[in-house]
Each structure stands twice: as structure tokens, then as C-alpha cells.
Enzyme design. Sequence first.
Site, PDB file in Angstrom:
ATOM      1  N   ASP A 211      11.344  -2.800   3.613  1.00  0.00           N
ATOM      2  CA  ASP A 211      10.306  -1.912   3.083  1.00  0.00           C
ATOM      3  C   ASP A 211       8.951  -2.429   3.572  1.00  0.00           C
ATOM      4  OD1 ASP A 211       8.808  -0.128   1.685  1.00  0.00           O
ATOM      5  OD2 ASP A 211       9.582  -0.638  -0.297  1.00  0.00           O
ATOM      6  N   ALA A 213       5.312  -1.325   3.197  1.00  0.00           N
ATOM      7  CA  ALA A 213       4.393  -0.390   2.525  1.00  0.00           C
ATOM      8  C   ALA A 213       2.934  -0.827   2.607  1.00  0.00           C
ATOM      9  CB  ALA A 213       4.797  -0.224   1.061  1.00  0.00           C
TER      10      ALA A 213
END
Length: 397
Positions: A211, A213
Site C-alpha cells: 500500500d 498512500a
Amino acid sequence: MFKTLEPQQPDALLAVMAAYAADPDPDKVDLGVGVYRDASGVTPVMSAVRKAEQRILDEQVTKAYVGAGGNRPFAAFIEELTLGALHPARAAGRVVTLQTPGGCGAVRLAADLIQRARPGTRVFVSDPTWPNHRPLVSGAGLGVDGYPYYDPASGVLGFEGMLGALERLPAGDVVLLQASCHNPTGQDLAPAQWEQLAELLARRQLLPLMDLAYQGLGDGLDADAAPIRMLAERLPEVLIAVSCSKNFGLYRERVGAVIGVTGDRATAGIVMNHLQILARRMYSMPPDHGAAIVATIAQDPALKAEWLAELEAMRIRVGTIRARLAEALAAEFGHDRFGFIRGQRGMFSLLGLPPAAVAALAADHHVYVAGDSRINVAGLPEARIERVARAIRAVAG
Ligand code: LMR
């Protein structure tokens, strides 16, 4: 039909947003949801974004569909930003990228793809992790479990415990990892720890779901993506969920991408084919506007330079707020109890306070933080630092 539905608790973070909005106190402070704020407390539209947006308004000739994979120049740019221009997996044609509605859309599509490829696969997330990881993954039908990561009470990363837990997983399980600026702890792995983890993942044949982000808000764009680039060199397959919410400030536009690093060119084509089918049955095609902004910035050297400078200024400012908050807390407490905030990265840190203290922060001091005592450091204007430190001192006991 709807009589069968039981009432549900609202999403905890969205509930903090609502509680903050409902508080009439003029001196209230929102350290809940993860948005960057400038010194005046505003989440600004970045200047490069505003210019790109204006250009799109002036020059766009159609609103016809963009296609199943989304905006292709956008996808190419995100792939390069994530893996680097010269990554061997890209050169070998082993990488595919599909535009998604935000980072959430990317995590969910990655989970759907895993469920298609290997139904019932278990995904392991860090304890603690961003609260929406589990629902996004289990919503695709996958099993979700945790691996030890960080002790909020002591502010210490439990790397040995993490390795021990992952060592016991059977081949084929998935490990969800945050590449940088870990949400909610702010505590990232050191480069040597990523190396050790890569060796374990390769040996145990575990698939990393990365991930990404907050790229650009930790140690810089390249450094923040370095763990992904390294894993994509060492392992045959990596899935990556990218969000442009924070580093382009495009939160509400919902811009992201899912990147699949696969074993060979033929598999890459099949993975893209499945991603498009999965997207089609869920939302058909992604929204265009945010991705068009990113692509416009990417293709114009002046706009790109402007965006890079703005992002770097944001990154440096978050580091300064971290240092100043740690200093203010040390002054209030008389010792460096929250010194970890200084050394951590990205938007968040966990204060390690119990729920009663979190409730008292809101009720008595009008300071709103997430229920697990996560603070959004990037949302704290400089002028409020001392006030927030005093409030934390008052509730911490
Ligand atoms: C956060 O963690 O605060 C952000 O990523 C916003 C969200 O959707 O939860």
C-alpha cells in the site's frame, strides 16, 4: 426487504469527522482524518493542480468514457513514479497498471484479483493497521488476520515478532505492507529490515500487497517507494495499491491505481484482463477528472517541477511539525515520553492513550483524534501546537 437489516456502528474515523463538524467551539482542533493542512488550517488545492485543472477546463473536448484501464498516460506516470523509469520488471513487460477510484479502489481490486486467482487466500495485515484495510480485503471474500508490528504503549516496532509470525505462514498467503509513512503508527521498517523481509517473503513464497498512500511525504518520492522497487526486483509477483489523495491533494477526486508485477509478459496481459473485468462489474470505469489532472502535470515539465516543489515543501513542513510537537510535549511532561513522534514519518503517529483519554481530549479540550489515539500530525497548524500539547498533558494522567 430492508426490515432485515440490523443497525451498524458508523465507520469510526468518519464518526470523528462528524463529531468535529458538530462541535461549535471556535478553538476546536481536528487531528482525525488524514488530510494535510497548511498553517492557516486549510487543506489547499495545490497550485500545480489548480493550473492543470484550468487547462483541462479550457482544452477538454469530450466527456466520453476513458476506457476500462483508465487514463493511459496517468497509468504510465504512476507506474514510473512507483517503480522508477528503469525498473527491470517494467523493461521486461511484466508490469500492468489500472487506474482506480482512489487507493481504496486499488486495495479492493487487488483483493478481488487474489480471490479470483486463489479463492480463500488469507491476507495478513499489520497490528495495528489502517482500519479500512480489513473491510476492503474481507469484502472481496478473503480471510484477514494480523501480524505483530508495533506496540503503541512503548512506541516500539516489534520486528522480530513480525518476522516470527510471517515465518509460519504457508506459501501463497498474502502480506499487506505499507511501503512508507505507516498508517496509523508513522513507524516504518528500516532499509535493512526490508532486506530481511524480502528474503523471508521470497523463501516462504508469500505475495506482498504493497500500500503506497503517502509517497513523497516521508523521506522523498524515491526513498518512499524504495521498498517496493526492491521487492519487485527480488520477487516474481508483487501487487501495489497507489493513492494520489495525499501527494497531489486530490482526496475527493478519488484517484489511484493498482499495479501488478507479474512473472512474465503473458501473465501480465492476463492480469490486466482480469482487473478490467473486475472493475467493470463493480463500477465499470474510473472517474476521469483527478487522473486527468495528474496526467496533465506529468506531461508538462513546468507544472511537474511546480508540483515537486510543493510536495517537498509539504514534506519538510510535516517534519518540522513533528519536531515541534515532540518538543512541546517534552516541555509539558518534563521528559521525552513522545520522542518517537520526532523520528517517525508521514502524517500519523499513535499517542498510545486509552479510549477514556481520547474521549476527554474531544469532550474537555475540543481536540479530535482517531479512537486508537492516532493523531494526524500533518493536520496540526503550527499556532495550535502548544495548545494541543497542553490538552494531551491534561488527559494523559
Ligand atoms: C485516513 O486514514 O485518515 C485517511 O486515509 C482517510 C480515510 O479514508 O480513512
